[in-house]
Design a protein around this motif. Structure first.
Motif: not given
Length: 320
Positions: A215-219, A224-228, A233-242
């Motif tokens: 996902l990060y490689e495609a972005a 896509a910037t690291p902030r984007y 990507i990161t926050i939606p994917m780890i939303s259950p853990t959050l």
């Protein structure tokens, strides 16, 4: 005329055998179910006994005592109904403790999750020596409450503490961290965040490492910037853990006791007198077990309400 009896006699044993087989199966199933129940009670019995003695009985006992006035040894004397609850909810002192607790819990929850997310995001990158930083960031998990309190009491000491020495070196005004009502709350929040950060960081780091790198490689290919990438990507994917971390952190914030007791004892001028510490003082210092019982149940209801709000609001944003 001759076939009818023969036919009847040939089907009778079959019907009898079927009924007998059904009865045998029913009987064996009954004993099997009875045996399962027997083993279930054997395995569940110790756990249910422990829960009953240490959880359910104290809970119902607390509810019972909250409806009475009690003497100094906790024996109920006079039934007063909901008077203890009404007196608490109309007391300016109790409402002040409630407001202090809300500020403390919300600040600790938001800051802990935000810092844990930032540190986990940096620690998830494959950089030289990143293992050292991962160890340092999660090291607070192995620190006891008493050790953490002593450590931060030294840092906040107004004469010989680390912050006092830095202030003298930079010619800044001294701050009475633990004796000034305004700064005492900030000091307790900083200490609690430091204590909780290791667990939050470790849980979020594990979640981030499970996100597919494709996902990060495609972005990155798309520019896509690291902030984007972090927010999309990161926050939606780890939303259950959050979601899990936010519930745990909020509940732990309401239950904070050790640091308050060792660092400020609810002071100065009740600036850090959280609800849990107030329950402790009312029960074991003042001997007012009825009021402490009512405070305990009110705190339980508050935690349940906040947890329910989190489930109603945050769960909708979770991507499974």
């Amino acid at each position: 005329m001759l076939k009818s009896p023969a036919t009847h006699s040939s089907t009778a044993p079959v019907t009898s055998d079927k009924a007998k087989s059904k009865a045998e199966r029913s009987e064996s199933g009954f004993w099997l179910n009875a045996k399962d129940k027997y083993y279930a009670w054997i395995f569940l019995g110790p756990s249910l006994l422990i829960l009953g003695v240490f959880i359910f009985y104290p809970m119902f006992r607390t509810l019972y005592l909250s409806l009475f006035l009690t003497n100094t040894v906790g024996k109920p004397t006079v039934f007063v109904g909901l008077s203890n609850y009404i007196n608490l909810l109309t007391s300016a002192d109790y409402l002040s403790s409630l407001g202090v607790t809300m500020v403390y819990v919300l600040a600790v929850t938001v800051i802990t999750i935000a810092l844990g997310l930032i540190l986990a995001n940096y620690a998830s990158k494959q950089l030289a020596g990143i293992g050292i930083f991962r160890t340092l960031f999660s090291a607070t998990m192995g620190v006891s409450v008493s050790v953490a309190a002593i450590f931060w009491l030294f840092i906040f000491n107004p004469s010989t503490g680390f912050l006092a020495l830095v202030s003298n070196w930079l010619h800044l005004p001294q701050i009475n961290w633990l004796t000034d009502p305004g700064w005492a709350m900030l000091a307790v929040i900083i200490t609690t965040v430091w204590m909780n950060l290791g667990f939050t960081f470790l849980i979020l780091l594990g979640a981030m490492q499970s996100v597919p790198t494709t996902l990060y490689e495609a972005a990155s290919i798309e520019g896509a910037t690291p902030r984007y990438q972090l927010f999309h990507i990161t926050i939606p994917m780890i939303s259950p853990t959050l979601f899990f971390v936010s519930i745990i952190t909020l509940i732990e914030g309401f239950k904070s006791f050790g640091l308050i007791d060792l660092m400020t004892k609810g002071g100065p001028t009740n600036a850090t007198n959280m609800l849990v510490y107030r329950i402790y003082k009312d029960a074991f210092y003042s001997g007012n077990y009825a009021q402490a019982s009512a405070e305990s149940l009110i705190l339980t209801v508050i935690i349940a309400i906040f947890t329910l709000i989190q489930f109603k609001v945050l769960e909708k944003r979770v991507n499974y």
